[in-house]
Scaffold this motif. Structure first.
Motif, PDB file in Angstrom:
ATOM      1  N   ARG A  86      15.289  27.254 -13.247  1.00  0.00           N
ATOM      2  CA  ARG A  86      14.887  27.550 -11.857  1.00  0.00           C
ATOM      3  C   ARG A  86      13.868  26.533 -11.359  1.00  0.00           C
ATOM      4  N   TYR A  92      23.778  25.850 -10.075  1.00  0.00           N
ATOM      5  CA  TYR A  92      24.089  24.491 -10.549  1.00  0.00           C
ATOM      6  C   TYR A  92      25.600  24.271 -10.593  1.00  0.00           C
ATOM      7  N   PHE A 140      15.638  23.365 -10.506  1.00  0.00           N
ATOM      8  CA  PHE A 140      16.406  23.542  -9.273  1.00  0.00           C
ATOM      9  C   PHE A 140      15.505  23.396  -8.044  1.00  0.00           C
ATOM     10  N   ARG A 168      20.641  19.562  -9.520  1.00  0.00           N
ATOM     11  CA  ARG A 168      21.809  20.295  -9.037  1.00  0.00           C
ATOM     12  C   ARG A 168      23.006  20.230  -9.974  1.00  0.00           C
TER      13      ARG A 168
END
Length: 334
Positions: A286, A332, A289, A294
């Motif tokens: 997380r 992702y 991200f 990605r």
């Protein structure tokens, strides 16, 4: 001493559209030459250069040393290229490096008589020392040929012994590709390496011979210095090329914090070389991200615990399944 170097990246036939991005290994060598004030040019034959065009560039640059990076794929075509260069420029020494030479070593010089010198594993400083005129026998991780008078029936090639790994990677300047034709690459994407080496013993992997089992890591600040350099030049797509980017979670969190601190928004990061599932968890995924990661490739190898044990992956299927599920749930591309 050598003062005018031509670095050549042989054609790799990596895609039907052309060369994807500049070769990072040659990028590091080019930057080292730049930092030491050694004139050089880079010819990436993947951009479509023919052998006659390469020969013309070598002559026009008044080259006194040719360097070539070699992988084992298409190595025979590279041998043919080097023989043609040697036939055209018999007075110019040729130095080869890269995974092919690091793995097969003396065999490469025996197979290709056009190669005068070779470097193994990390050639960053070996190339500089050769250019600066250091005695050949004192350059670590280095192959050279004996003169006909010195050579014995056993061997005409001398290896100086493995060079100690570069442990302080922060001291190595990152590639700026100032001698590359960046506008000609298909992807407007830059590859970045934040570590070298892999401690694992997977039976199928040649990492021990190509870059070493000893892990060396760059620190967060110089890594983000490199990212900011490309950010300021308008680049947003970054490919992380590490074998072990997530090995130390604290370092990954520090990289994320530094990206955020500098307001480097809009990056699109890819971990395309494969990360180990047992070094990430949902919290880390997380966080990555949040700063722009990605795309993740996981080195799965097998969906069978018996096979994973047999290939000495050092990983269990359950941890792979958990990491892949968490990454997919977060959003992702995996």
């Amino acid at each position: 001493m050598f003062t005018r170097i031509t670095l050549i990246y042989p054609p790799t036939f990596e895609s039907q559209w052309g060369a994807i991005r500049p070769p990072i290994g040659l990028g590091y060598l080019s930057e080292m030459l730049q930092q030491h004030g050694i004139s050089h040019q880079v010819i990436d034959m993947s951009l479509g250069y023919s052998i006659p065009q390469v020969q013309k560039k070598v002559a026009e640059f008044d080259t006194d040393l040719i360097g070539v990076s070699m992988t084992s794929l298409f190595h025979k075509s590279v041998y043919a290229l080097l023989r043609k260069l040697k036939a055209r420029f018999p007075e110019i020494p040729i130095i080869a490096g890269g995974p092919h030479l690091s793995t097969l070593r003396e065999q490469v010089l025996k197979e290709c008589e056009a190669i005068d010198y070779g470097t193994t594993l990390e050639g960053d400083y070996s190339l500089i020392e050769l250019c600066q005129g250091k005695p050949l026998e004192e350059i670590g991780g280095f192959f050279y040929r004996l003169s006909p008078e010195e050579a014995s029936s056993d061997s005409e090639v001398v290896y100086t012994g493995d060079r100690p790994f570069i442990m302080k990677l922060d001291e190595i300047p990152f590639p700026k590709y100032e001698h590359f034709e960046l506008s000609k690459y298909v992807a407007r994407e830059i590859g970045v390496i934040t570590s070298r080496g892999c401690p694992y013993a997977c039976t199928f992997c040649p990492v021990k011979t190509t870059i070493g089992r000893t892990c060396r890591f760059r620190s967060a600040q110089p890594i983000v210095d490199e990212l900011e350099y490309w950010y300021d030049k308008g680049y947003r797509d970054i490919l992380i090329l590490d074998d072990n980017f997530a090995m130390h979670q604290d370092r990954v969190y520090a990289i994320c914090a530094e990206i955020e601190k500098r307001n480097l928004n809009g990056f699109r990061f890819r971990c395309g070389n494969g990360i180990r599932a047992d070094h990430v968890d949902e919290a880390l995924l997380r966080r990555l991200f949040e700063v722009g990661f990605r795309f993740l490739s996981f080195g799965v190898e097998s969906a069978n615990d018996h096979i994973l044990q047999g290939i000495k992956k050092g990983e269990q299927l359950a941890s792979i399944e958990n990491a892949v599920k968490a990454a997919c749930d977060i959003g992702y591309d995996v």
